[in-house]
Design an enzyme around this catalytic site. Structure first.
Site, PDB file in Angstrom:
ATOM      1  N   HIS A  86       1.029  -1.459  -0.025  1.00  0.00           N
ATOM      2  CA  HIS A  86       0.259   0.596   0.110  1.00  0.00           C
ATOM      3  C   HIS A  86       0.484   1.039   0.167  1.00  0.00           C
ATOM      4  CE1 HIS A  86      -3.281  -2.382   0.509  1.00  0.00           C
ATOM      5  NE2 HIS A  86      -2.892  -3.178   1.505  1.00  0.00           N
ATOM      6  N   CYS A 144       9.154  -0.940  15.573  1.00  0.00           N
ATOM      7  CA  CYS A 144       9.742  -1.617  14.634  1.00  0.00           C
ATOM      8  C   CYS A 144      10.264  -1.624  13.553  1.00  0.00           C
ATOM      9  CB  CYS A 144       8.968  -3.336  14.380  1.00  0.00           C
ATOM     10  SG  CYS A 144       8.227  -3.520  15.658  1.00  0.00           S
TER      11      CYS A 144
END
Length: 441
Positions: free
Chosen positions: A254, A263
């Site tokens: 996307h 992260c």
């Protein structure tokens, strides 16, 4: 089985709570007394859908407790998880493991009988061996094994990720340790979750390699979006066309303003640092890091261009501040790069986020926050969507247009259809999607 979970941050609190939901007795330990006192009262320090209910239910059932007393918790535990923070260190990309090793020293002093000590924190390759060395040095007589059990939790979907994971990775090198870990994850055997047993180093590297690969997918589709804008192609259809290939898959394709969160930025940098230290540089990951950093600044340039190149004295309304929906996490969010650049150019920023405004207020200055999406639009010269919260997906466009001083919208998450926005009278800009008579095909 009795578990002690050291650390009540995102990973420790979610993991400990979910283990208790499996029926295991869990004690979550933290040095922060105010946090522990709050958890005892049911005050959850992070926003994660479903977590508050699980904490309440399992606390009332007596399976989940909270304490600052490491000695009592660890001495009675069959397994001790280290789930403390591993923030970026002083060197570029190096993980700060001081909290991990301090936890190991403190655990060594209190373990009683055979104990499995598990690193749940995201740690570089070799950390498990060092944890073992630290404990052995402190307690040569101790009977223990060190295990690596990385987490793969997505913020906003962490409960489901833990309860119904794609896989569980366990670095355990003795049968005793493997038996303990198998018992802990026994509920997942019932739904046939793949359990992968490896050596310590392999388990540690799997975590970093997985996140680096996903970050690469995100950066790849963002580069394709850049190309789409030059050649007149539609990045949505490009992503669908390649995502239907089973070898590629549709997830993480996307286009947007770049990845953020707790992260991907930290883990890609730590992997690159480890690779350099071992003279096996991962140049592809290095390129992804550099591109993503620049990507966020490029988004500010897009907004400036859509506003005619000048935002001095203009009011810019921003929807979404967190790095993704369904979290209050602001770490490395694109908004932290985009908003200051607009402010440097003289823009006045008004912003709304369903969960992130408290965190954002500590990181961004001179931002006017609103109580809802429409409040911040009043009199704005442009509307910018940075985070795709569900409530932003079906805005009342007529109302939006009536509130804006100019019908300018910059959609950095491609929520809306370009043709429909043109028909609604907006000066609309999105990522990698041209106006097309065939855009709905």
């Amino acid at each position: 089985m009795r578990i002690a979970m050291i650390g009540t941050g995102y990973v420790g609190l979610v993991s400990g709570t979910c283990f208790s939901e499996f029926g295991t007795n869990v004690v979550c330990v933290d040095k922060d007394k105010s946090k522990i006192d709050g958890l005892k009262r049911g005050v959850i320090p992070i926003f994660e859908p479903g977590l508050e209910t699980l904490v309440k239910n399992n606390s009332e059932a007596g399976r989940l407790t909270f304490t600052t007393d490491l000695m009592k918790a660890a001495s009675e535990a069959d397994a001790i998880f280290i789930a403390v923070g591993t923030p970026p260190g002083e060197k570029d990309g190096q993980a700060d493991l001081s909290y991990v090793y301090q936890a190991a020293k403190e655990i060594a002093a209190v373990i009683n009988g055979y104990t499995v000590i598990i690193t749940k924190s995201t740690v570089p390759v070799g950390t498990g061996r060092e944890v073992e060395r630290v404990i052995r040095e402190e307690r040569p007589d101790a009977d223990f094994d060190v295990v690596s059990n990385p987490e793969f939790l997505r913020e906003g979907a962490a409960i489901n990720d833990f309860m119904r994971p794609d896989r569980v990775v366990i670095g355990a090198e003795t049968k005793r340790a493997q038996d303990v870990m198998s018992e802990l994850y026994r509920p997942l055997f019932l739904i046939e979750t793949p359990i992968l047993f490896t050596k310590l180093e392999t388990s540690e590297l799997i975590k970093y390699a997985g996140n680096a690969f996903l970050a690469t997918k995100i950066s790849f589709i963002n580069q394709m979006a850049d190309l789409c804008e030059k050649v007149g192609a539609d990045v949505h259809q490009v992503a669908k066309g390649i995502g239907l290939d089973g070898r590629i898959g549709r997830k993480f394709l996307h286009a947007g303003p770049g990845y953020g969160g707790s992260c991907f930025p930290k883990d890609t940098q730590a992997l690159a640092y480890t690779a350099r230290e071992h003279e096996a540089p991962v140049s592809l990951v290095e390129d992804v890091i550099a591109y993503n950093d620049n990507r966020k600044r490029q988004m500010a340039d897009k907004i400036l261009a859509q506003c005619g190149g000048v935002v001095e004295g203009k009011k810019i309304a921003v929807l979404g501040l967190t790095f993704k929906p369904n979290t209050d996490d602001m770490r490395d969010s694109p908004s932290l790069d985009i908003i200051p650049i607009l402010q440097e150019k003289g823009a006045r920023i008004s912003a709304y986020d369903p969960e992130g405004m408290k965190e954002a207020s500590e990181l961004l200055s001179d931002v006017a926050y609103g109580d809802n999406a429409y409040e911040i639009m009043d009199g704005a010269d442009a509307l910018v969507i940075i985070t795709e919260w569900n409530e932003f997906r079906r805005l009342d466009l007529a109302r939006v247009k009536s509130l804006l001083a100019s019908p300018v919208m910059v959609d950095l998450r491609n929520i809306y259809n370009p043709d429909e926005m043109k028909e609604a009278g907006f000066d609309y800009l999105c990522i990698g999607r041209p106006l097309s008579a065939f855009s709905n095909v």
